[in-house]
Scaffold this motif. Structure first.
Motif, PDB file in Angstrom:
ATOM      1  N   ALA A 156       0.823  -1.205   0.000  1.00 48.42           N
ATOM      2  CA  ALA A 156       0.000   0.000   0.000  1.00 48.42           C
ATOM      3  C   ALA A 156       0.860   1.259   0.000  1.00 48.42           C
ATOM      4  N   HIS A 157       1.926   1.252   0.785  1.00 45.18           N
ATOM      5  CA  HIS A 157       2.832   2.403   0.812  1.00 45.18           C
ATOM      6  C   HIS A 157       3.534   2.570  -0.537  1.00 45.18           C
ATOM      7  N   LEU A 158       3.929   1.475  -1.135  1.00 49.60           N
ATOM      8  CA  LEU A 158       4.581   1.530  -2.445  1.00 49.60           C
ATOM      9  C   LEU A 158       3.638   2.089  -3.498  1.00 49.60           C
ATOM     10  N   ILE A 159       2.406   1.619  -3.513  1.00 46.67           N
ATOM     11  CA  ILE A 159       1.418   2.103  -4.472  1.00 46.67           C
ATOM     12  C   ILE A 159       1.145   3.592  -4.240  1.00 46.67           C
ATOM     13  N   ALA A 160       1.028   3.980  -2.992  1.00 47.23           N
ATOM     14  CA  ALA A 160       0.754   5.381  -2.676  1.00 47.23           C
ATOM     15  C   ALA A 160       1.889   6.305  -3.086  1.00 47.23           C
ATOM     16  N   SER A 161       3.110   5.819  -3.012  1.00 46.43           N
ATOM     17  CA  SER A 161       4.265   6.663  -3.342  1.00 46.43           C
ATOM     18  C   SER A 161       4.658   6.594  -4.815  1.00 46.43           C
ATOM     19  N   ALA A 162       4.058   5.693  -5.575  1.00 50.17           N
ATOM     20  CA  ALA A 162       4.443   5.495  -6.975  1.00 50.17           C
ATOM     21  C   ALA A 162       4.377   6.765  -7.825  1.00 50.17           C
ATOM     22  N   PRO A 163       3.326   7.578  -7.748  1.00 48.50           N
ATOM     23  CA  PRO A 163       3.302   8.790  -8.574  1.00 48.50           C
ATOM     24  C   PRO A 163       4.460   9.747  -8.270  1.00 48.50           C
ATOM     25  N   ASP A 164       4.787   9.892  -6.995  1.00 48.62           N
ATOM     26  CA  ASP A 164       5.900  10.767  -6.617  1.00 48.62           C
ATOM     27  C   ASP A 164       7.235  10.214  -7.111  1.00 48.62           C
ATOM     28  N   MET A 165       7.412   8.896  -6.964  1.00 48.35           N
ATOM     29  CA  MET A 165       8.648   8.278  -7.435  1.00 48.35           C
ATOM     30  C   MET A 165       8.775   8.397  -8.948  1.00 48.35           C
ATOM     31  N   TYR A 166       7.668   8.214  -9.658  1.00 49.72           N
ATOM     32  CA  TYR A 166       7.658   8.331 -11.119  1.00 49.72           C
ATOM     33  C   TYR A 166       8.103   9.732 -11.536  1.00 49.72           C
ATOM     34  N   GLU A 167       7.486  10.756 -10.955  1.00 49.25           N
ATOM     35  CA  GLU A 167       7.827  12.136 -11.310  1.00 49.25           C
ATOM     36  C   GLU A 167       9.276  12.470 -10.962  1.00 49.25           C
ATOM     37  N   ALA A 168       9.739  12.000  -9.806  1.00 48.77           N
ATOM     38  CA  ALA A 168      11.115  12.257  -9.394  1.00 48.77           C
ATOM     39  C   ALA A 168      12.108  11.609 -10.352  1.00 48.77           C
ATOM     40  N   LEU A 169      11.855  10.363 -10.730  1.00 49.36           N
ATOM     41  CA  LEU A 169      12.744   9.655 -11.649  1.00 49.36           C
ATOM     42  C   LEU A 169      12.741  10.311 -13.022  1.00 49.36           C
ATOM     43  N   LYS A 170      11.559  10.692 -13.476  1.00 48.86           N
ATOM     44  CA  LYS A 170      11.429  11.354 -14.777  1.00 48.86           C
ATOM     45  C   LYS A 170      12.231  12.662 -14.795  1.00 48.86           C
ATOM     46  N   GLN A 171      12.100  13.459 -13.741  1.00 46.18           N
ATOM     47  CA  GLN A 171      12.823  14.734 -13.674  1.00 46.18           C
ATOM     48  C   GLN A 171      14.322  14.509 -13.517  1.00 46.18           C
ATOM     49  N   LEU A 172      14.713  13.484 -12.787  1.00 49.22           N
ATOM     50  CA  LEU A 172      16.127  13.168 -12.619  1.00 49.22           C
ATOM     51  C   LEU A 172      16.780  12.847 -13.968  1.00 49.22           C
TER      52      LEU A 172
END
Length: 70
Positions: free
Chosen positions: A18-34
């Protein structure tokens, strides 16, 4: 997070998932910007083989998240 965890109630990793799913959008955006920032600062192709490998891994993960790769 609780609502997502309830979907996976029978799983021993329900809360972690559940925590992984909840954080997925933030991780996606961070990786994309990186990746964008890296390309601006360092150029299109990394000169270091390890960085090149990691960049390809990151791009593959984004493609998978976007449904472009399985």
């Amino acid at each position: 997070i609780i609502q997502v965890a309830m979907l996976f109630e029978s799983s021993p990793n329900a809360e972690t998932n559940a925590h992984l799913i909840a954080s997925a959008p933030d991780m996606y955006e961070a990786l994309k910007q990186l990746i964008v920032d890296y390309r601006i600062i360092c150029g299109k192709k990394p000169k270091n083989n390890l960085l090149q490998t990691r960049l390809k891994m990151a791009e593959k993960a984004l493609a998978k998240a976007e449904g472009k790769e399985k």
